[in-house]
Design an enzyme around this catalytic site. Structure first.
Site, short mmCIF file in Angstrom:
data_model
loop_
_atom_site.label_atom_id
_atom_site.label_comp_id
_atom_site.label_asym_id
_atom_site.label_seq_id
_atom_site.Cartn_x
_atom_site.Cartn_y
_atom_site.Cartn_z
N ARG A 24 -6.89 -8.04 -8.84
CA ARG A 24 -7.39 -9.68 -8.75
C ARG A 24 -9.07 -9.26 -9.06
NH1 ARG A 24 -10.04 -9.52 -4.10
NH2 ARG A 24 -9.10 -8.77 -2.27
N LYS B 21 0.88 -1.16 0.07
CA LYS B 21 -0.11 -0.07 0.08
C LYS B 21 1.03 1.32 0.02
CE LYS B 21 -4.23 -1.54 2.06
NZ LYS B 21 -4.08 -3.06 2.06
N GLU C 295 -2.96 7.03 8.17
CA GLU C 295 -3.74 7.83 7.30
C GLU C 295 -4.97 8.78 8.14
OE1 GLU C 295 -3.70 5.69 2.82
OE2 GLU C 295 -5.53 5.87 3.97
N HIS D 243 -14.10 -3.23 9.06
CA HIS D 243 -13.56 -2.74 7.69
C HIS D 243 -13.57 -3.91 6.65
CE1 HIS D 243 -11.85 0.43 10.28
NE2 HIS D 243 -11.52 -0.61 11.03
#
Length: 673
Positions: A292, A116, A200, A235
């Protein structure tokens, strides 16, 4: 086009790929672990190869075993599905080196998006907007805490190599940062083999909107519009729909162009998803790219009319995309609900066990239709602790969002599954929630609507114990008085006839929160029922079948009907689209005070591994204090003290494996010696 395809996955995606490959005339090869010897995906393929033990690390994550299975069976291509090795650059590279087509993007594209942190740096250079945060390599805890302080709370800690909601923690304050970071790193290391994280800014009331992209090896790259995946728990996505409610053409174009730019930046080929977080005002930021096919791809298929798995196979064979961007359009609205073996009332804890029954409403499988079911398990299968507890995906399509929502409500109400806890009733409440119905969506919807979605348990109406009592009598061979055979021989009429004229019976039931006492009395050819201390009411019924029994009962002037599954002393009743689970209590066990659990014990909710023990024998704890952290199904679960007390003994240490129901520690009153 290759002629033999190996499917390096399990469950519904393996079944889906097998169905499309068969339609295209391809020979298919399944791989399976010890736990999946009789799984549905094994039967769906032409050939099956055993590759190892039940744990993913000893089977589905073994690239060597999968490549050997391909060599033995002559497979020229491997479809990785999603999860397991689907985003593993080393596996994609090993396939290429072995001369086998990897149905997915090039290894370099997977590697570029696999981190990420690295992906965000790449996207920043490509002009794709990013959420403010720290995405660097420095991982010292104190350094990360200072970065979080500078960003401003709340912040989101995310596993750099993660996905599927694992390795993520929301941190509200500086004081909570260290514990959240440690927990996030443990889960990330267990799930992805890396404990690197990024920090973040946590956006308030954001929406999770993702763009389906597709590219071929000839330089063509398009997007197939967006999906809204905002409704999440822990999440992880619960509901996905397409198109995103309230999406303007201008915003759709901007997000689509950003997604295509992201794909082109890494030389992408095949199906992929670019995920964005969007603020209420319309600004959107890149989160990650999943290299994917996604679990939620059927809603895109429903609104576009295209088979994305077929596209994957054709692109992998070197063919061009079948359509251009200008040829794509949106038709109607589609919603997908993920049906899980889990208990929403206990923090969505996975439910392990045998799926005794599983029935869906009329539907199509792996095709476009008003109701579609993509499933990888069937009645008789066992939900194990080794894999994701998804039972199936339920997809509906309508002319507009409201028609799709109503179809989803009806389809959910018609599902009958027993043997494990499921989230079906919760999904029904979610579909009916005013905020969801009004498309007032954001990633905090479930928490925001908690009181509506998790209403307190209510006492059952008398008709439910009446239906249960009728089902028990039917299962025991007793016929309703109106169904007696009138043979002239009272000994041959199995309707409760007694020489003394009166037959009484008491059936105690429990729904887990309350006990019900159904008192039955047959006199003068008529059954009467008393529930608890209520009035005696006339009861009549008719029933047919056994598993389930279809029972219709009348209690006084109230009619009720439903399907009843009886397994041992458990009754699952499906009435008016709701499932009621009752335990037929053993009067002898109740009278002697016998119980399945020892007093004061805290048991493992499922099989797993102990990660941390926060207390020692002799410790005084308060209700809600964390006691033990265990890992199950690649997720952390914290066992909290149910009441104030003193820890008498701790039975396990970090690293120990525990079974479902194992006593973890003994908790007694503070005064115990």
């Amino acid at each position: 086009m290759f002629d033999t395809l190996l499917i390096a996955n399990r469950g519904e995606i393996a079944c889906r790929v097998a169905a499309t490959a068969r339609r295209m005339g391809l020979r298919t090869v399944a791989v399976y672990s010890d736990a999946d010897a009789h799984a549905r995906h094994v039967a769906a393929c032409d050939v099956a190869v055993h590759i190892g033990g039940p744990e993913p690390a000893s089977s589905y994550l073994r690239a060597d075993a999968i490549l050997e299975a391909a060599r033995r069976t002559g497979a020229q291509a491997i479809h990785p599905g999603y999860g397991f090795l689907s985003e593993n650059a080393a596996f994609a590279r090993a396939c290429a080196e072995a001369g086998i087509v990897f149905v997915g993007p090039p290894a370099d594209a997977i590697a570029a998006m696999g981190s990420k942190s690295a992906a965000k740096t790449l996207m920043e250079s490509a002009g794709v907007p990013l959420v403010p945060g720290y995405h660097g390599q420095e991982q010292d805890p104190e350094f990360l805490r200072r970065q979080a302080d500078a960003i401003g709370y709340p912040v989101l800690i995310k596993a750099s190599a993660g996905g599927g909601g694992k390795g993520m923690r929301i941190v509200e304050s500086d004081e909570a940062f260290a514990e959240a970071l440690a927990s996030c790193r443990r889960e990330a290391a267990s799930s992805f083999g890396s404990d690197q994280v990024l920090i973040e800014r946590y956006l308030q009331r954001p929406r999770h909107i993702e763009i389906q992209v597709f590219a071929d090896g000839l330089g063509n790259c398009i997007h197939l519009f967006e999906r809204d995946c905002s409704v999440q728990r822990r999440h992880q996505k619960v509901i996905e729909e397409a198109p995103a409610p309230g999406m303007t053409p201008e915003r759709r174009q901007a997000m689509g162009e950003a997604a295509v730019a992201a794909a082109r930046a890494v030389g992408y080929v095949g199906a992929g998803t670019v995920e964005f977080i969007a603020e209420p005002g319309g600004r959107f930021y890149f989160m990650e790219m999943n290299t994917r096919l996604q679990v939620e791809h059927p809603v895109t298929e429903a609104i576009t009319g295209h088979d994305l798995v077929e596209w994957q196979l054709r692109v992998a064979a070197g063919q061009a995309l079948p359509v251009s961007q200008a040829q794509l359009s949106i038709h109607g609205h589609a919603i997908e609900a993920r049906i899980y073996a889990e208990n929403p009332d206990k923090g969505f804890l996975p439910s392990i066990g045998r799926l005794d029954a599983l029935e869906f409403p009329p539907h199509v499988v792996f095709q476009r239709g008003p109701v579609r079911v993509d499933g990888g398990v069937q009645a008789g299968d066992t939900i194990t602790p080794y894999y994701d507890p998804m039972i199936a995906k339920l997809i509906v399509h309508g002319q507009d969002r409201e028609q799709a929502r109503q179809r989803m409500l009806r389809a959910l109400a018609a599902i009958r599954g027993t043997g494990v806890q499921t989230n079906i009733a919760f999904l029904g409440r979610l579909m009916d929630d005013p905020a969801f119905a009004a498309a007032d969506l954001d990633t905090g919807l479930i928490e925001r609507e908690h009181d509506r979605l998790f209403p307190p348990a209510e006492a059952l109406p008398d008709t439910v114990p009446a239906l249960a009592a009728a089902a028990v009598l039917h299962a025991g061979g007793l016929a309703a008085p109106e169904a007696r055979r009138l043979t002239g021989d009272p000994w041959a009429d199995a309707d409760g006839w007694r020489v003394g004229g009166v037959y009484t019976r008491e059936l105690p039931f429990s729904d887990g929160t309350r006990d019900y006492r159904a008192g039955l009395r047959r006199e003068d050819g008529q059954w009467r029922l008393t529930v608890d201390d209520g009035p005696s009411q006339a009861l009549s019924w008719s029933a047919r079948g056994t598993h389930p029994a279809h029972v219709r009962a009348r209690l006084a002037d109230l009619d009720v009907q439903g399907a009843v599954f009886i397994q041992g002393r458990r009754l699952d009743l499906f009435v008016d689209g709701r499932r009621h689970t009752l335990e037929w209590r053993d009067p002898i066990a109740l009278a002697t005070g016998e119980s399945d659990e020892g007093p004061g014990g805290l048991s493992a909710p499922m099989p797993g591994k102990i990660l941390a023990v926060a207390v020692a024998a002799g410790a005084i704890v308060a209700r809600g204090d964390p006691l033990i952290v265990m890992e199950a199904m690649k997720m952390e679960h914290t066992i909290h003290a149910p009441h104030d007390g003193k820890v008498l003994e701790v039975y396990f240490a970090p690293g120990d494996q525990v079974r479902d129901g194992d006593a973890l520690l003994a908790l007694g009153p503070v005064g115990d010696e």
